[in-house]
Design a protein around this motif. Structure first.
Motif, PDB file in Angstrom:
ATOM      1  N   SER A 102       0.850  -1.193   0.000  1.00 33.25           N
ATOM      2  CA  SER A 102       0.000   0.000   0.000  1.00 33.25           C
ATOM      3  C   SER A 102       0.880   1.235   0.000  1.00 33.25           C
ATOM      4  O   SER A 102       2.055   1.175   0.372  1.00 33.25           O
ATOM      5  N   PRO A 103       0.321   2.393  -0.395  1.00 30.07           N
ATOM      6  CA  PRO A 103       1.104   3.625  -0.302  1.00 30.07           C
ATOM      7  C   PRO A 103       1.306   4.028   1.151  1.00 30.07           C
ATOM      8  O   PRO A 103       0.454   3.768   2.008  1.00 30.07           O
ATOM      9  N   GLY A 104       2.426   4.637   1.425  1.00 30.04           N
ATOM     10  CA  GLY A 104       2.691   5.055   2.791  1.00 30.04           C
ATOM     11  C   GLY A 104       4.055   5.687   2.935  1.00 30.04           C
ATOM     12  O   GLY A 104       4.779   5.906   1.971  1.00 30.04           O
ATOM     13  N   VAL A 105       4.396   5.971   4.188  1.00 34.07           N
ATOM     14  CA  VAL A 105       5.673   6.601   4.538  1.00 34.07           C
ATOM     15  C   VAL A 105       6.381   5.695   5.538  1.00 34.07           C
ATOM     16  O   VAL A 105       5.741   5.126   6.425  1.00 34.07           O
ATOM     17  N   TYR A 106       7.690   5.564   5.388  1.00 37.31           N
ATOM     18  CA  TYR A 106       8.461   4.726   6.309  1.00 37.31           C
ATOM     19  C   TYR A 106       9.553   5.562   6.977  1.00 37.31           C
ATOM     20  O   TYR A 106      10.088   6.511   6.408  1.00 37.31           O
ATOM     21  N   ARG A 107       9.844   5.208   8.230  1.00 39.16           N
ATOM     22  CA  ARG A 107      10.889   5.864   9.008  1.00 39.16           C
ATOM     23  C   ARG A 107      11.849   4.791   9.507  1.00 39.16           C
ATOM     24  O   ARG A 107      11.433   3.867  10.219  1.00 39.16           O
ATOM     25  N   MET A 108      13.109   4.929   9.138  1.00 40.77           N
ATOM     26  CA  MET A 108      14.135   3.980   9.574  1.00 40.77           C
ATOM     27  C   MET A 108      14.771   4.508  10.847  1.00 40.77           C
ATOM     28  O   MET A 108      15.327   5.612  10.857  1.00 40.77           O
ATOM     29  N   ILE A 109      14.685   3.714  11.915  1.00 37.63           N
ATOM     30  CA  ILE A 109      15.100   4.150  13.248  1.00 37.63           C
ATOM     31  C   ILE A 109      16.378   3.417  13.648  1.00 37.63           C
ATOM     32  O   ILE A 109      16.479   2.194  13.497  1.00 37.63           O
ATOM     33  N   GLY A 110      17.351   4.175  14.175  1.00 35.55           N
ATOM     34  CA  GLY A 110      18.601   3.594  14.635  1.00 35.55           C
ATOM     35  C   GLY A 110      18.691   3.572  16.149  1.00 35.55           C
ATOM     36  O   GLY A 110      17.672   3.609  16.852  1.00 35.55           O
ATOM     37  N   ALA A 111      19.923   3.522  16.649  1.00 36.99           N
ATOM     38  CA  ALA A 111      20.140   3.473  18.095  1.00 36.99           C
ATOM     39  C   ALA A 111      19.650   4.759  18.751  1.00 36.99           C
ATOM     40  O   ALA A 111      19.659   5.834  18.143  1.00 36.99           O
ATOM     41  N   ASP A 112      19.213   4.646  19.984  1.00 36.78           N
ATOM     42  CA  ASP A 112      18.720   5.793  20.763  1.00 36.78           C
ATOM     43  C   ASP A 112      17.564   6.508  20.066  1.00 36.78           C
ATOM     44  O   ASP A 112      17.404   7.728  20.187  1.00 36.78           O
ATOM     45  N   GLU A 113      16.778   5.729  19.321  1.00 34.22           N
ATOM     46  CA  GLU A 113      15.586   6.272  18.643  1.00 34.22           C
ATOM     47  C   GLU A 113      15.930   7.363  17.627  1.00 34.22           C
ATOM     48  O   GLU A 113      15.103   8.202  17.292  1.00 34.22           O
ATOM     49  N   THR A 114      17.157   7.337  17.115  1.00 34.14           N
ATOM     50  CA  THR A 114      17.558   8.313  16.095  1.00 34.14           C
ATOM     51  C   THR A 114      16.887   7.976  14.767  1.00 34.14           C
ATOM     52  O   THR A 114      16.964   6.833  14.303  1.00 34.14           O
ATOM     53  N   VAL A 115      16.238   8.962  14.158  1.00 33.91           N
ATOM     54  CA  VAL A 115      15.622   8.748  12.855  1.00 33.91           C
ATOM     55  C   VAL A 115      16.708   8.878  11.789  1.00 33.91           C
ATOM     56  O   VAL A 115      17.312   9.940  11.618  1.00 33.91           O
ATOM     57  N   LEU A 116      16.952   7.776  11.078  1.00 33.56           N
ATOM     58  CA  LEU A 116      18.014   7.755  10.074  1.00 33.56           C
ATOM     59  C   LEU A 116      17.524   8.262   8.724  1.00 33.56           C
ATOM     60  O   LEU A 116      18.234   8.984   8.018  1.00 33.56           O
ATOM     61  N   TYR A 117      16.303   7.880   8.359  1.00 35.57           N
ATOM     62  CA  TYR A 117      15.826   8.181   7.007  1.00 35.57           C
ATOM     63  C   TYR A 117      14.305   8.157   6.991  1.00 35.57           C
ATOM     64  O   TYR A 117      13.672   7.342   7.676  1.00 35.57           O
ATOM     65  N   ALA A 138       1.055  10.623   0.833  1.00 37.59           N
ATOM     66  CA  ALA A 138       2.381  10.153   1.237  1.00 37.59           C
ATOM     67  C   ALA A 138       3.424  11.250   1.036  1.00 37.59           C
ATOM     68  O   ALA A 138       4.302  11.453   1.885  1.00 37.59           O
ATOM     69  N   LEU A 139       3.320  11.972  -0.079  1.00 32.05           N
ATOM     70  CA  LEU A 139       4.264  13.045  -0.347  1.00 32.05           C
ATOM     71  C   LEU A 139       4.173  14.146   0.706  1.00 32.05           C
ATOM     72  O   LEU A 139       5.180  14.637   1.220  1.00 32.05           O
ATOM     73  N   ILE A 140       2.953  14.529   1.071  1.00 32.96           N
ATOM     74  CA  ILE A 140       2.753  15.585   2.075  1.00 32.96           C
ATOM     75  C   ILE A 140       3.318  15.160   3.425  1.00 32.96           C
ATOM     76  O   ILE A 140       4.022  15.906   4.097  1.00 32.96           O
ATOM     77  N   LEU A 141       3.015  13.910   3.834  1.00 31.28           N
ATOM     78  CA  LEU A 141       3.493  13.422   5.122  1.00 31.28           C
ATOM     79  C   LEU A 141       5.009  13.295   5.120  1.00 31.28           C
ATOM     80  O   LEU A 141       5.677  13.650   6.112  1.00 31.28           O
ATOM     81  N   GLU A 142       5.582  12.805   4.026  1.00 31.12           N
ATOM     82  CA  GLU A 142       7.031  12.671   3.940  1.00 31.12           C
ATOM     83  C   GLU A 142       7.715  14.030   4.092  1.00 31.12           C
ATOM     84  O   GLU A 142       8.674  14.181   4.869  1.00 31.12           O
ATOM     85  N   ASN A 143       7.212  15.029   3.361  1.00 28.24           N
ATOM     86  CA  ASN A 143       7.811  16.366   3.448  1.00 28.24           C
ATOM     87  C   ASN A 143       7.735  16.914   4.868  1.00 28.24           C
ATOM     88  O   ASN A 143       8.692  17.517   5.378  1.00 28.24           O
ATOM     89  N   HIS A 144       6.594  16.712   5.524  1.00 25.20           N
ATOM     90  CA  HIS A 144       6.422  17.209   6.896  1.00 25.20           C
ATOM     91  C   HIS A 144       7.420  16.528   7.838  1.00 25.20           C
ATOM     92  O   HIS A 144       8.065  17.183   8.665  1.00 25.20           O
ATOM     93  N   ALA A 171      14.517  16.104  10.347  1.00 22.04           N
ATOM     94  CA  ALA A 171      15.836  16.305   9.731  1.00 22.04           C
ATOM     95  C   ALA A 171      16.682  15.039   9.799  1.00 22.04           C
ATOM     96  O   ALA A 171      17.758  15.018  10.409  1.00 22.04           O
ATOM     97  N   PRO A 172      16.251  13.942   9.189  1.00 23.27           N
ATOM     98  CA  PRO A 172      17.004  12.688   9.262  1.00 23.27           C
ATOM     99  C   PRO A 172      18.390  12.819   8.626  1.00 23.27           C
ATOM    100  O   PRO A 172      18.576  13.535   7.649  1.00 23.27           O
ATOM    101  N   ARG A 173      19.331  12.086   9.207  1.00 20.83           N
ATOM    102  CA  ARG A 173      20.722  12.201   8.812  1.00 20.83           C
ATOM    103  C   ARG A 173      20.958  11.806   7.357  1.00 20.83           C
ATOM    104  O   ARG A 173      21.800  12.389   6.678  1.00 20.83           O
ATOM    105  N   TYR A 174      20.250  10.810   6.873  1.00 16.83           N
ATOM    106  CA  TYR A 174      20.528  10.271   5.542  1.00 16.83           C
ATOM    107  C   TYR A 174      19.593  10.810   4.453  1.00 16.83           C
ATOM    108  O   TYR A 174      19.642  10.347   3.322  1.00 16.83           O
TER     109      TYR A 174
END
Length: 599
Positions: free
Chosen positions: A15-30, A75-81, A87-90
């Motif tokens: 399905s369409p959607g937005v994904y968030r890749m999470i690293g150590a200490d809950e850091t948002v990578l991408y 998905a585009l609107i949510l991703e931009n927000h 401000a993910p690192r990658y």
């Protein structure tokens, strides 16, 4: 615990959607979006990844969060927000890759040719996109010279009684007053459309046939006019720097890294005609490989734009072609060129990228010097990364507008500018206006909904600065605060800096780089405020009284003004005349008539 990608992918829907890749200490990578979440996420966990940077990121993943939405647009609107907020690192961001202009041929019997930005609508024809507004406007000027199409707004076109200046200088055939038939104008429009589509040979053939036919029927005046048009067209084509002579759409993408900067130079070819270049500098690209930057550009640029027939790039590879096919969901030819014209296009793009990087580097070095001087002059612990400046504009208290402009990094960042309409104060009370705008702005900062500035500039003296200091104190914010008081006769170079912490006022020498930076930011705040004020004042003074009449909304107001050529025409109309406008029944027409005539 190692992230189990196989088990996770089994739970992800297609399905369409937005994904968030999470690293150590809950850091948002991408943060990313996808039309098909399972397929996109699976591409990150295959044996061979497109770049070392992506492989490094994947090794840091401890969890992937997904948010399902109803459509790609959502998905585009949510991703931009999320990208702006987290401000993910990658995430490599192209903040200046917003809106590209098109040339639009409107609908109707006498279409107009105009530049256009925004969503494309049915019933109108679009050509482009163009790399910048200058390229689009230059093409329109060529079309006017060759085919004499109108450029005026429909409201002007419907209400003209005599030809305008463009007709006098042979840039428009004046369809507004019947100087050309609908059929002849349609032919001009079709030739213009073919020219904009790159089918110049067809246009030349059509004009040649028409010229010969006019000559044979002894209409030498028409034959001479067509001959002049042919010569102008041939001259235009001769001046075209690079023309493939093929009806094709090509994007040329060159990525160069130098002096700590990465530039993506985008050049566009539409209908075989080279339309110019646009250099783009991504954010958060430090340490990224050029191919990673190109991947980020491809993902962002084409998410709401059509793919071209071909892509030329200095980073062509089978892996890149595979990545493009994955994004486009169809094969796209990706190469480093296949002939002399392609090589010329790539060489031009590389040269433009080098020039853009050199100019940016010189500007960046100057900006860094100014920021260091500013930090020393204002006794700041380090050079400010984000400066916000406020100004108030009004005319005798009328239509008060406040502005907030932002210097970020190495220059002004217009995407962060904001205007505020000031309401509910005594007209002309600048202190109250300053209190209102600062409260509205920094309430969001205090709540963590807006970025925190490193320096706040107030265009004003001690009084405005004291108001600003009280607002920040009430909100519990400690921010460096400086007032910029105008010099004698408002002469540049004589400004006095006023401090909120009790320090003595400071007057920097006119040659000071720090003062130059302050002047740039202050002048931009003044410009942004006064243009907003003038627009608001003009709207208030010319605003139609129709807005105050119950039952007359924007659509009916627009229909009335169009039907009668303006408010004066509406006032002169009878009740019966008003009833003929779509959406206006007799009761509403009577109400409207009474309101306009004071009954």
């Amino acid at each position: 615990m190692k992230f189990d990608a196989s088990a996770f992918l089994q739970t992800v829907p297609e399905s369409p959607g937005v994904y968030r890749m999470i690293g150590a200490d809950e850091t948002v990578l991408y943060v990313g979006k996808a039309k098909n979440l399972r397929r996109r996420l699976a591409s990150y966990f295959r044996a061979r990844l497109p770049s070392p940077r992506i492989a490094l990121m994947v090794r840091q993943i401890e969890r992937v969060d997904i948010s399902l939405v109803r459509s790609e647009a959502e998905a585009l609107i949510l991703e931009n927000h999320l990208i702006k907020t987290l401000a993910p690192r990658y995430n490599i961001l192209f903040r200046d890759d917003k809106s590209y202009p098109y040339i639009r041929l409107t609908g109707g019997d006498f279409p107009a040719i105009q530049t256009y930005r925004g969503a494309l609508h049915k019933g109108e024809r679009y050509f482009g996109p163009y790399p910048n507004g200058w390229a689009a406007r230059e093409s329109i000027q060529l079309v006017q010279k060759l085919f004499e199409l109108r450029t005026c707004a429909d409201s002007v076109f419907r209400n003209r009684s005599r030809p305008c200046l463009l007709h006098q200088i042979h840039r428009c055939t004046a369809p507004c007053v019947g100087k050309v038939s609908a059929e002849e104008y349609r032919q001009q429009v079709e030739m213009a459309a073919r020219f904009l589509s790159g089918k110049s040979t067809e246009v030349i053939e059509t004009l040649t046939v028409a010229m010969n036919a006019a000559s044979e029927r002894l209409d030498f005046e028409e034959a001479a006019r067509l001959r002049d048009r042919l010569r102008a067209l041939q001259s235009v084509l001769h001046q075209q720097a690079v023309d493939s002579r093929r009806d094709e759409d090509v994007d040329i993408l060159v990525v160069l890294a130098h002096a700590g900067l990465v530039c993506v130079n985008l050049a566009m070819v539409r209908g075989g005609r080279h339309l110019g270049d646009r250099p783009l500098f991504p954010q958060q690209a430090e340490g990224a490989e050029p191919v990673d930057v190109l991947h980020a550009f491809l993902e962002q640029h084409y998410q709401d734009r059509p793919w071209p027939d071909r892509i030329l790039t200095n980073l062509a590879s089978p892996e890149l072609a595979e990545f493009v096919e994955f994004l486009a969901e169809r094969p796209i030819a990706v190469s480093a060129g296949r002939g002399a014209t392609d090589r010329a296009w790539l060489e031009m793009a590389e040269a433009n990228a080098r020039v853009a990087i050199e100019a940016r580097a010189r500007g960046g070095e100057r900006a860094r010097t100014q920021l260091q001087e500013l930090a020393a002059a204002l006794d700041l612990p380090e050079p400010p990364r984000r400066i916000e400046c406020f100004d108030i504009s009004h005319t005798m208290g009328e239509a008060t507008v406040a502005s907030c402009v932002v210097w970020e990094g190495e220059g002004m960042n217009p995407s962060q500018y904001r205007r505020y309409h000031i309401e509910g104060i005594t007209p002309g009370d600048d202190y109250a206006a300053m209190r209102q705008v600062l409260t509205r702005r920094y309430e969001r900062v205090a709540e963590g909904e807006a970025p925190r500035p490193d320096l706040v500039l107030i265009d004003g003296g001690k009084g405005q600065l004291e108001v600003a200091a009280r607002v920040l104190d009430e909100l519990g914010l400690e921010l460096p605060l400086v007032g910029v008081a105008k010099g004698e006769a408002r002469k540049p170079g004589l400004e006095t800096l006023v401090f909120a912490d009790g320090r003595a006022p400071l007057q920097l020498p006119p040659s000071s780089p720090a003062l130059h930076l302050i002047q740039i930011v202050r002048d931009e705040a003044h410009r942004f405020a006064i243009t907003g004020h003038r627009a608001r004042r003009a709207k208030a003074r010319t605003g139609s009284r129709l807005e105050d009449i119950p039952g007359i909304g924007p659509k009916r107001r627009k229909a009335l003004l169009a039907a009668f050529g303006g408010l004066d025409g509406v006032k002169e109309a009878t009740v019966e005349d008003l009833c003929r406008v779509p959406g206006i029944d007799r009761q509403l027409a009577q109400t409207l008539y009474n309101a306009l005539h004071g009954h």
